[in-house]
Design a protein around this motif. Sequence first.
Motif, PDB file in Angstrom:
ATOM      1  N   ASN A 151       7.648  20.581 -15.458  1.00  0.00           N
ATOM      2  CA  ASN A 151       8.171  19.272 -15.078  1.00  0.00           C
ATOM      3  C   ASN A 151       7.081  18.357 -14.539  1.00  0.00           C
ATOM      4  O   ASN A 151       7.151  17.132 -14.707  1.00  0.00           O
TER       5      ASN A 151
ATOM      6  N   ARG B 186       5.577  17.007 -17.548  1.00  0.00           N
ATOM      7  CA  ARG B 186       6.472  16.025 -18.169  1.00  0.00           C
ATOM      8  C   ARG B 186       6.367  14.662 -17.491  1.00  0.00           C
ATOM      9  O   ARG B 186       6.535  13.618 -18.132  1.00  0.00           O
ATOM     10  N   VAL B 187       6.124  14.653 -16.185  1.00  0.00           N
ATOM     11  CA  VAL B 187       5.910  13.377 -15.492  1.00  0.00           C
ATOM     12  C   VAL B 187       4.685  12.675 -16.069  1.00  0.00           C
ATOM     13  O   VAL B 187       4.702  11.459 -16.324  1.00  0.00           O
TER      14      VAL B 187
ATOM     15  N   SER C 163       5.706  11.353 -19.533  1.00  0.00           N
ATOM     16  CA  SER C 163       6.642  10.230 -19.493  1.00  0.00           C
ATOM     17  C   SER C 163       5.954   8.926 -19.129  1.00  0.00           C
ATOM     18  O   SER C 163       6.236   7.876 -19.724  1.00  0.00           O
TER      19      SER C 163
ATOM     20  N   SER D 233      13.178  12.559 -16.347  1.00  0.00           N
ATOM     21  CA  SER D 233      12.015  13.439 -16.198  1.00  0.00           C
ATOM     22  C   SER D 233      11.490  13.406 -14.768  1.00  0.00           C
ATOM     23  O   SER D 233      11.093  14.438 -14.210  1.00  0.00           O
ATOM     24  N   VAL D 234      11.517  12.217 -14.154  1.00  0.00           N
ATOM     25  CA  VAL D 234      11.072  12.093 -12.761  1.00  0.00           C
ATOM     26  C   VAL D 234      12.039  12.812 -11.827  1.00  0.00           C
ATOM     27  O   VAL D 234      11.621  13.512 -10.890  1.00  0.00           O
TER      28      VAL D 234
ATOM     29  N   TYR E 241      11.705  16.580 -12.117  1.00  0.00           N
ATOM     30  CA  TYR E 241      10.497  17.014 -11.403  1.00  0.00           C
ATOM     31  C   TYR E 241      10.753  17.099  -9.902  1.00  0.00           C
ATOM     32  O   TYR E 241      10.359  18.071  -9.243  1.00  0.00           O
ATOM     33  N   GLN E 242      11.421  16.080  -9.337  1.00  0.00           N
ATOM     34  CA  GLN E 242      11.689  16.095  -7.895  1.00  0.00           C
ATOM     35  C   GLN E 242      12.585  17.275  -7.510  1.00  0.00           C
ATOM     36  O   GLN E 242      12.377  17.916  -6.476  1.00  0.00           O
TER      37      GLN E 242
ATOM     38  N   LYS F 297      15.254   4.971  -9.634  1.00  0.00           N
ATOM     39  CA  LYS F 297      14.150   5.018 -10.584  1.00  0.00           C
ATOM     40  C   LYS F 297      14.489   4.273 -11.869  1.00  0.00           C
ATOM     41  O   LYS F 297      13.661   3.534 -12.417  1.00  0.00           O
TER      42      LYS F 297
ATOM     43  N   ILE G  60      -0.028   6.147 -13.266  1.00  0.00           N
ATOM     44  CA  ILE G  60       1.383   6.392 -12.946  1.00  0.00           C
ATOM     45  C   ILE G  60       1.905   5.343 -11.965  1.00  0.00           C
ATOM     46  O   ILE G  60       3.024   4.829 -12.105  1.00  0.00           O
TER      47      ILE G  60
ATOM     48  N   PHE H 217       5.087   6.437  -6.120  1.00  0.00           N
ATOM     49  CA  PHE H 217       5.216   7.809  -5.639  1.00  0.00           C
ATOM     50  C   PHE H 217       4.429   7.964  -4.347  1.00  0.00           C
ATOM     51  O   PHE H 217       3.456   7.241  -4.100  1.00  0.00           O
TER      52      PHE H 217
END
Length: 387
Positions: A141, A144-145, A148, A187-188, A191-192, A217, A278, A284
């Motif tokens: 994940n 993936r961030v 993305s 995806s975000v 991940y979290q 988001k 990012i 973030f």
Amino acid sequence: MTTVTVCMMKFTKQNFIFLVGGIITSVVDIGADFWVACKYFSQGQYCWGILVLCFRGVSSLITQVFSYEWFKNDWEGTDTENLKCIFLVHLFQCGIFIRYYFALKYGCQAAFKQKISRDASKPDLPNFIQKQGIDVVTDINMLRVFKSLLETTPQLLVQIYILMQHGKNNFCQYAAIFVSFCGISFSVVDYQISLRKSLPDKDELHGLPKLVYLFYKLLTITSWILIISLITLLSVRSSVILLMFLWICGFAWTLTQHTTFCKSKKMEYLYRIVVGIILVFSFFNIKGRKTKVCTSIYYATQTVVTLGISFAYMVWKPPIIKEIHYTILSILTIFSLALGIIVLAVYYMCFHPTAYCRPQAYSDEVDGEAGQNDRVKTDRFQNFIMQ
């Protein structure tokens, strides 16, 4: 040594199903990128086709580099022949599939086979299996961030720009754009969720907080990408200058924060460069500290840029975009940003999982290889971007 009880997160059957779905989606996405590029080439739009492949190539290269570096850190002191094989696979841009293999292997053990293989002589084995499953999914994940926000987001910008410039629109195009926005946001969020599962001192992100975070988001990223698309439509040069300026600001902030995500200095600078990109698209917390001031500055800047571009379109009325399209886009952009900031405030005031479990105590095995690997992974998760 004093032993402290830790809140142990579980890798469930539902997590495994979502893992399989995510893997299938990722494989389909790779094929879709090449299909879109081929479509552009067949239509004679070579510039757009090359851009799509460039975004895919850069994203893949960066994720492969970080993936191999994490393997190297986790397998430090093990057989070097295995690392050579891992390196070759990553060299041919297929490292993510090794991670998928380990995720399926450990995820299946944690979700389905744990009760069958339980050994009374090893009471900590169930927790170890759960941690393995959660950690490998968290690594995926995290990658993936990167994908993305380094690949999908720029491709989405190009897609919206082409749609507004040529004016040939249909329901399928709008649906594809909406799905892309949702994919980036999901995806975000994924991940979290997995990050908080991996850290023993963090509470998990549950139902309603998860939904609120998703909307925050989705709304802020949607608004920002739409306004950048409008800037690009007005002037490609101005858009590039703005994005470069924002990246420099993000990169400078990571330098002042003295991030410690990677073990080597070269990789740490690469990480800071990537985080700078990012931060161009979404905010973030890069050090796990209180960032109320930084968050306020970030979204205040977005608000100023959004209102400024909306005013510029209102004054100049460029003929390249129809007035009805501009009106809809400007209302949607400003409304999304305002609502996103409101949802962000609600999330931090009411739903942010600020409660902590008590710190984890390491057993005497910490000086061994397993303990070192645990610490390496925990450090990696703790020092990655979070919210």
